[in-house]
Design an enzyme around this catalytic site. Sequence first.
Site, PDB file in Angstrom:
ATOM      1  N   GLN A 167       0.833  -1.206   0.000  1.00  0.00           N
ATOM      2  CA  GLN A 167       0.000   0.000   0.000  1.00  0.00           C
ATOM      3  C   GLN A 167       0.870   1.259   0.000  1.00  0.00           C
ATOM      4  O   GLN A 167       0.459   2.303  -0.497  1.00  0.00           O
ATOM      5  CB  GLN A 167      -0.923  -0.023   1.226  1.00  0.00           C
ATOM      6  N   CYS A 210     -11.173  -7.370   0.706  1.00  0.00           N
ATOM      7  CA  CYS A 210     -11.449  -8.804   0.762  1.00  0.00           C
ATOM      8  C   CYS A 210     -12.582  -9.101   1.733  1.00  0.00           C
ATOM      9  O   CYS A 210     -13.098 -10.197   1.782  1.00  0.00           O
ATOM     10  CB  CYS A 210     -10.206  -9.570   1.200  1.00  0.00           C
TER      11      CYS A 210
HETATM   12  C1  LIG Z   1      -3.353  -5.019  -1.780  1.00  0.00           C
HETATM   13  C2  LIG Z   1      -2.472  -5.377  -0.645  1.00  0.00           C
HETATM   14  C3  LIG Z   1      -1.862  -6.646  -0.562  1.00  0.00           C
HETATM   15  C4  LIG Z   1      -2.130  -7.721  -1.576  1.00  0.00           C
HETATM   16  O1  LIG Z   1      -1.598  -7.416  -2.826  1.00  0.00           O
HETATM   17  P1  LIG Z   1      -2.166  -8.185  -4.125  1.00  0.00           P
HETATM   18  O2  LIG Z   1      -1.250  -7.748  -5.225  1.00  0.00           O
HETATM   19  O3  LIG Z   1      -3.569  -7.675  -4.308  1.00  0.00           O
HETATM   20  O4  LIG Z   1      -2.124  -9.622  -3.845  1.00  0.00           O
HETATM   21  C5  LIG Z   1      -1.032  -6.913   0.495  1.00  0.00           C
HETATM   22  N1  LIG Z   1      -0.795  -5.986   1.435  1.00  0.00           N
HETATM   23  C6  LIG Z   1      -1.342  -4.756   1.399  1.00  0.00           C
HETATM   24  C7  LIG Z   1      -1.026  -3.773   2.460  1.00  0.00           C
HETATM   25  C8  LIG Z   1      -2.201  -4.410   0.363  1.00  0.00           C
HETATM   26  O5  LIG Z   1      -2.761  -3.198   0.322  1.00  0.00           O
END
Ligand SMILES: *Cc1c(COP(=O)(O)O)cnc(C)c1O
Length: 392
Positions: A186, A332
């Site tokens: 993020q 999710c």
């Molecule tokens: C979106 C997110 C993930 C997962 O990443 P993906 O590429 O969607 O699998 C993991 N950690 C954080 C903090 C996220 O925001």
Amino acid sequence: MMKSEKKVYLDYAATTPLDLRVMEVMSPYFSHIYGNPSSVHTFGQQAEAAIEKSREMVSEYLNCHPHEIVFTSCGSESDNLALRGTAMAAKLNRNANHILISPVEHHAVKNTAKQLNEIYGFELEYVPVDEFGQVDPENVSRHIRDDTAVVSMIHANNEIGSINPIAEIGEICRKRNIPFHTDAVQAAAYLPLDVDKLRVDLLAIGAHKFYGPKGVGALYVRKGTPILPSQTGGSQEFGIRAGTSNVPYIVGLAEAFRLSNLERNNRRANLMALRDRIIGFVLEEIPDAKLTGHPVERLPNHASFVFRGLDGNALLTILDVRGYACSSGSACKTGDPEPSDVLTSVGFDRDWALGSLRVTLGTHTTAKEIETFLFALPGIIQQARSLASVTS
Ligand SMILES: *Cc1c(COP(=O)(O)O)cnc(C)c1O
């Protein structure tokens, strides 16, 4: 039937649209440059060159060596590889059996750590967070042990936007010689990620959070960090992550990351003003509303709240009908009636935690969109509250 209005996307923490400049750079790798990068012939070498150039681009912005970059299929896979790979290696090499994370980790870290605990016998411990969801490095100091296999702390929180003092935590782990992973998925769009300054041994990113394609990520692994592959097979990615490389997506990740680093400062300034406008308005104009996460040490595009006495999912549905795409915490979790464990771990009780709203902005967000959103919001909150009082 409602009038068809333009929909407003305010969910950039869930995913971002692909930058068209990135799509253009990816394009030849879907068509005429199609070799397998592991092949010896010219077709393969062309693809291999693209991967290695991408690796160099990513390493430049992370301030590391290209050989310390492992390409994966997503941010979640990077987190999985970091935790599983280091935990298993630490168990094998030095009989370490203890994992330290925070209670506000993304599910990609938290559920991986839980499985390592429940099925693989690791002891799992949570370092407490404060009311803003931040980890006090002193608390890491208190909980870290000689038999800690890996420490993992989220860089910037996807749900409440707070930024953790990663460099200070990293310093503690380094002194104890314990591998330190941070989930920067993020953070990557907005914070400079210099792995030396951050004092991390592992760091996860995912392209679709910074205007790259979905389905590709990267993991930084500091040279010398003991790690076992979490996916075995061929010798791709230095033997740490087997599987024929996803050439167009890796090229896309690198280009998106490059643009993101070049344009970060401009993006930050614009979005921060809009973010603060939202936070100021909500706290002033809407009764029984609280900001979640830190008021200042937070992502520049991230505004998140809880509203007492309403159902966050009902709120999202009303917002969607009115043309606003927002989220209530982690993407999710939509449809899950339980309050988010991030919000409960920072101290909100059920009555507040069930009514969460996350508004995240991005390059396409305009001041006009925010004004129309804020104009509509008090009525929408009231509507969600009246629904909650009917059904309870
Ligand atoms: C979106 C997110 C993930 C997962 O990443 P993906 O590429 O969607 O699998 C993991 N950690 C954080 C903090 C996220 O925001």
